[in-house]
Design an enzyme around this catalytic site. Structure first.
Site, PDB file in Angstrom:
ATOM      1  CE1 TYR A 128      -4.056   1.870   0.672  1.00 41.32           C
ATOM      2  CE2 TYR A 128      -3.153   2.528   2.790  1.00 41.32           C
ATOM      3  CZ  TYR A 128      -4.138   2.624   1.827  1.00 41.32           C
ATOM      4  OH  TYR A 128      -5.186   3.476   2.025  1.00 41.32           O
ATOM      5  CG  HIS A 133      -4.017   4.178  -3.431  1.00 45.28           C
ATOM      6  ND1 HIS A 133      -5.251   4.186  -4.036  1.00 45.28           N
ATOM      7  CD2 HIS A 133      -4.019   3.124  -2.584  1.00 45.28           C
ATOM      8  CE1 HIS A 133      -5.963   3.160  -3.579  1.00 45.28           C
ATOM      9  NE2 HIS A 133      -5.240   2.505  -2.705  1.00 45.28           N
ATOM     10  NE  ARG A 142      -7.888   6.213   7.642  1.00 45.07           N
ATOM     11  CZ  ARG A 142      -7.587   5.308   6.692  1.00 45.07           C
ATOM     12  NH1 ARG A 142      -8.306   4.236   6.555  1.00 45.07           N
ATOM     13  NH2 ARG A 142      -6.570   5.495   5.889  1.00 45.07           N
TER      14      ARG A 142
END
Ligand code: MN
Length: 413
Positions: A128, A133, A142
């Site tokens: 990740y 991104h 969030r």
């Protein structure tokens, strides 16, 4: 510039400077190792049987095999030397193969061949590691002020994925079913995903690592990496949103991933390495590195609806990674995790700084709030049945490009 006696069209993905490895079959030939040159495939079993690879330690079982793992088990140096030897055999300064009796039998047109998974993939990990991104997702789901979680700039976040459903380009993709829930206090429902998405990624394929309990440093990482493929980490966003807490993605990801069929070697990509971003805050010593480990590989994604022209929806670049592949491998193994021949480690969605360079529909259409227009007049928030998602990648040199072929998947419903 080195040239081949095999015709290579301009802007081909597969000039003599590339020589990527794969597994092909035809109605007359069992699945077996090969390389790509121009629009041709060179059958490695045929040239091995005719003595052209006699200086290498390969056994028949390594080459008369439907995966590359046997050849790769001989390690980085052997595979690097093999690629150099094939470049020499295909060079217009070398007539040994082109004048040999086996020459005609050694080549197959790519359009006449089926491509298969190049390796038996043992374990698959997805990182990740693109800051754009991770920030986009953090903003959407969030707090925009704290889009990156506290650990993100201290370690390359990842999860262990599922290798059983990684398929080669062209394999049909079914729309998965699962649980979704629009709010946490209502009852979930079971249905087909309404938010099928792609993730634009690159993945590296490993050689045998060190014994369990030992780690691979950033400086050693290249010795354990064979090469790269394009990786589409298909994702079901509505399923993901409900299931991912607290252990991360599960059924939202495990239904399918698509890879391009050619492993482009790290050797072929060497000259396209560039400096990465400055990492602030400073990373822990085991994640520090010297040299260049970001790679300038141009990436694109298009969506082709059934019976309609394709529309390019993203143009990104592998150079946008915050955490590079050497750091990913160092982190993966720092606790003693063993890696094996044919393990696959994907980068995570590769988004650039602009909307045109986002690597998923989630970001491109911003959670469905900004649908994009297609060439045929239809719009997309996510992927529809009948759509083919096509990813392409190449590193552009001065006189040639190092390409990856295509990474395609059609949603059959
Ligand atoms: Mn992913």
């Amino acid at each position: 510039m080195k040239k081949s006696w095999i015709t290579v069209p301009e802007n081909s993905d597969f000039p003599i400077q590339n020589i990527p490895f794969g597994i092909f079959s035809t109605p007359n030939r069992t699945a077996r190792p090969c390389i790509a040159i121009g629009e041709q495939i060179l059958d490695l079993l045929v040239i091995w049987e005719n003595g052209f690879l006699s200086q290498f330690p390969f056994q028949k079982r390594d080459i008369d095999n439907c995966v590359l793992n046997g050849m790769m088990s001989h390690g980085k140096q052997v595979m690097s030397d093999l690629r150099k030897h094939i470049i020499d055999l295909l060079s217009d300064e070398n007539t040994a193969l082109c004048q040999h009796a086996c020459c005609q039998d050694a080549f197959v047109k790519q359009e006449d061949a089926n491509m298969h998974l190049p390796v038996h993939i043992g374990d698959y990990t997805d990182f990740y590691s693109s800051e754009d991104h991770a920030r986009n997702v953090g903003i959407m789901f969030r707090d925009p002020a704290k889009a990156l979680l506290p650990n993100w700039k201290h370690l390359p976040v990842g999860y262990h994925g599922r290798s059983s459903t990684i398929v080669p380009s062209g394999h049909p993709i079914h729309r998965p079913k699962g649980q979704t829930n629009t709010s946490d206090d209502s009852m979930p429902i079971f249905q087909e995903t309404q938010q099928l998405d792609f993730e634009l990624e690159m993945a590296f394929v490993t050689f045998q690592g060190k014994p369990m309990g030992q780690s691979i440093s950033t400086a050693e990482a290249k010795d354990y990496i064979f090469g790269f493929v394009i990786f589409n980490d298909w994702s079901a966003r509505d399923i993901q949103r409900w299931e991912y807490v607290p252990l991360g993605p599960f059924l939202a990801k495990n239904f399918a991933s698509t890879i391009s069929p050619w492993i482009v070697t790290l050797d072929a990509l060497e000259e396209f390495h560039i400096p990465g971003p400055i990492q602030d805050p400073e990373v822990l010593p085991y994640l520090k590195y010297e040299g260049n480990y970001n790679v300038d590989i141009q990436l694109s994604v298009s969506i082709e609806p059934e019976n309609a022209p394709a529309t390019i929806v993203s143009e990104s670049n592998y150079k946008y990674m915050y955490w590079n592949y050497a750091q990913q491998l160092a982190h993966h193994t720092v606790g003693g995790c063993a890696i094996r021949v044919g393990d696959m480690m994907a980068s995570g969605t590769i988004s650039g700084p602009n909307k045109g360079s986002f690597g998923s529909m989630l970001e491109i259409a911003w959670k469905g709030t900004q649908p994009i227009e297609m060439k045929d007049g239809s719009t997309r928030k996510f992927i529809l049945n009948g759509d083919t998602v096509r990813m392409r990648a190449f590193a552009q040199g001065k006189d040639y490009r190092i390409g990856f072929g295509s990474c395609d998947g059609k949603i059959t419903g």
